[in-house]
Write an enzyme that holds these catalytic residues in place. Structure first.
Site, PDB file in Angstrom:
ATOM      1  N   CYS A   1       7.415 -10.706   3.984  1.00 50.85           N
ATOM      2  CA  CYS A   1       6.881 -10.705   5.351  1.00 50.85           C
ATOM      3  C   CYS A   1       6.495 -12.136   5.717  1.00 50.85           C
ATOM      4  O   CYS A   1       5.370 -12.418   6.126  1.00 50.85           O
ATOM      5  CB  CYS A   1       5.697  -9.747   5.478  1.00 50.85           C
ATOM      6  SG  CYS A   1       4.373  -9.991   4.274  1.00 50.85           S
TER       7      CYS A   1
ATOM      8  N   PRO B   1       0.788  -1.235   0.000  1.00 52.23           N
ATOM      9  CA  PRO B   1       0.000   0.000   0.000  1.00 52.23           C
ATOM     10  C   PRO B   1       0.821   1.287   0.000  1.00 52.23           C
ATOM     11  O   PRO B   1       0.277   2.367   0.152  1.00 52.23           O
ATOM     12  CB  PRO B   1      -0.804  -0.111   1.294  1.00 52.23           C
ATOM     13  CG  PRO B   1       0.095  -0.851   2.215  1.00 52.23           C
ATOM     14  CD  PRO B   1       0.837  -1.853   1.351  1.00 52.23           C
TER      15      PRO B   1
END
Length: 434
Positions: A385, A266
């Site tokens: 991640c 994002p």
């Protein structure tokens, strides 16, 4: 953002009903983020809080349902019970927000608000009364509740982290901390802490992680809504995990750099790079719906300029590229997201074992393409991640073996989840010659 002071903007009974339906969507394979995005603004905080809580407490709630209802109830009833039971299981860190009789009363009302559960009011009432007794502190101490993960996920952790796998799951079963990144174009960390002090919000600096300095990271021990953060809407600060904040520092942006953020939505890492240097930036994102989030972040942080370009494109392809080489490339690759479960507790319910091999293939495709877009002597930072080595160290080793001109530099490698960071993997490469 999830926070401790979630306002109750609709009746608890209605919130339980909607949360149970959201859990049903997750169990059918839909992302909870996508479900929450479709809610009205006044609904989202409480629905997110209840849904996250239900997923974190899933293992124990299913045990209790099975204990008091030997024959499995229909999914709609089971999901409603899961949301309600999770409210009994909140420990001291979460803060038990409702009296037992309130939980029972509101859950029974919730049954009556949905035609697929209206018949089960008596069952829900009886089960929750028993649960309220079974979960009293004397019988159920407020220890961390083991996070649900599928058997293949648990086996992976046991195989790769034989001494730490349980602590990983315990850490991810807890509510994620609120960590801020101060926009150093506007304030130093110390200056922003003064603003927080004036607003009555306690904070403490996170000085470093894995031996690397974090000059902008702040921990808020008692989380608050972003609307309470001084200057948030003016771009003074962002919510970003301390593990994620390492990316920009490792790439060390300079004003003269042309940088590619290859999978940028994002936009948090894109923005951090721009906060550190007025570089030329190309933020690439394949998902058109997520490009709006990048633009929104850049606008809020006042980082828009003629030097910043946001483009839709597939980082594993050349079709979008104008053949101009980059000095630095940030490759935050698509992955299992197994390291950020504390912030997205629906992830273990959505992932399949077969996803890992497919993600590995995509990561290698993007790595291979990105390397060809990098200038000689340039830097490429590979990030996921994830806590699975298949998406981390295995990929870094493979890449170095495939590219003789890839010099591996110092980087954190695998970061496991802790109280102040999510799980991330970092590998940094310098391109020696063409």
């Amino acid at each position: 953002m999830e926070d401790q002071k979630t306002p109750l903007n609709l009746p608890l009974s209605e919130a339980i009903t909607i949360s149970a339906q959201a859990i049903g969507e997750v169990m059918s394979g839909r992302s909870l983020t996508e479900v929450l995005d479709q809610l009205d603004a006044h609904e989202r905080p409480i629905i997110q809080s209840l849904s996250f809580n239900a997923l974190r407490k899933w293992v124990r709630s299913q045990e209790l349902i099975k204990q008091f209802i030997p024959k499995a109830p229909p999914p709609e009833v089971a999901h409603l019970l899961s949301v309600a039971i999770a409210l009994f299981l909140q420990d001291g860190a979460d803060g038990k927000g409702y009296a037992s009789h309130t939980i029972v009363d509101q859950a029974v009302r919730a049954c009556g608000e949905y035609d697929k559960t209206v018949y089960a009011k008596g069952l829900v009432n009886a089960v929750l009364r028993k649960v309220s007794i079974a979960t009293q502190p004397s019988e159920y101490p407020p220890d961390p509740i083991l996070m649900f993960v599928p058997p293949w996920w648990r086996a992976n952790l046991k195989r790769n982290y034989s001494k730490q796998w349980q602590s990983i799951l315990f850490a991810q079963a807890k509510r994620a901390p609120l960590i801020l990144r101060v926009n150093q174009k506007q304030y130093s960390r110390e200056q922003y802490q003064s603003l927080l002090d004036d607003a009555g919000i306690a904070s403490s600096p996170i000085e470093s992680l894995a031996g690397f300095a974090l000059p902008s990271a702040l921990l808020i021990p008692n989380p608050v809504p972003v609307s309470d953060l001084p200057g948030f809407y003016g771009g003074a600060v962002s919510v970003q995990d301390s593990g994620a904040q390492l990316a920009a520092s490792l790439l060390m942006p300079n004003p003269s750099d042309l940088i590619l953020d290859a999978c940028s939505a994002p936009g948090g890492k894109t923005a951090h790079l721009l906060e550190l240097a007025d570089c030329q930036m190309l933020a690439l994102e394949i998902d058109e719906t997520r490009i709006g989030k990048i633009n929104g972040n850049l606008d809020r942080l006042r980082l828009r300029s003629e030097k910043v370009k946001v483009l839709r494109g597939d980082a594993s392809k050349f079709s979008w590229w104008d053949s101009v080489l980059f000095e630095k490339i940030l490759l935050d690759a698509p992955c299992s997201a197994s390291g950020i479960v504390a912030r997205h507790p629906d992830i273990p319910f959505l992932r399949r074992q077969s996803d890992i091999a497919a993600l590995q293939k995509k990561q290698r495709e993007i790595l291979t393409q990105a390397w060809q877009m990098l200038k000689p002597e340039g830097l490429l930072l590979y990030v996921t991640c994830s806590v699975f080595p298949e998406e981390g160290e295995d990929q870094a080793v493979w890449f170095a073996q495939q590219h003789a001109n890839a010099l591996r530099l110092d980087a954190p490698g695998q970061l496991l989840p802790t109280e102040v960071n999510d799980g991330f993997y970092y590998a940094l490469f310098k391109k020696n010659g063409r």
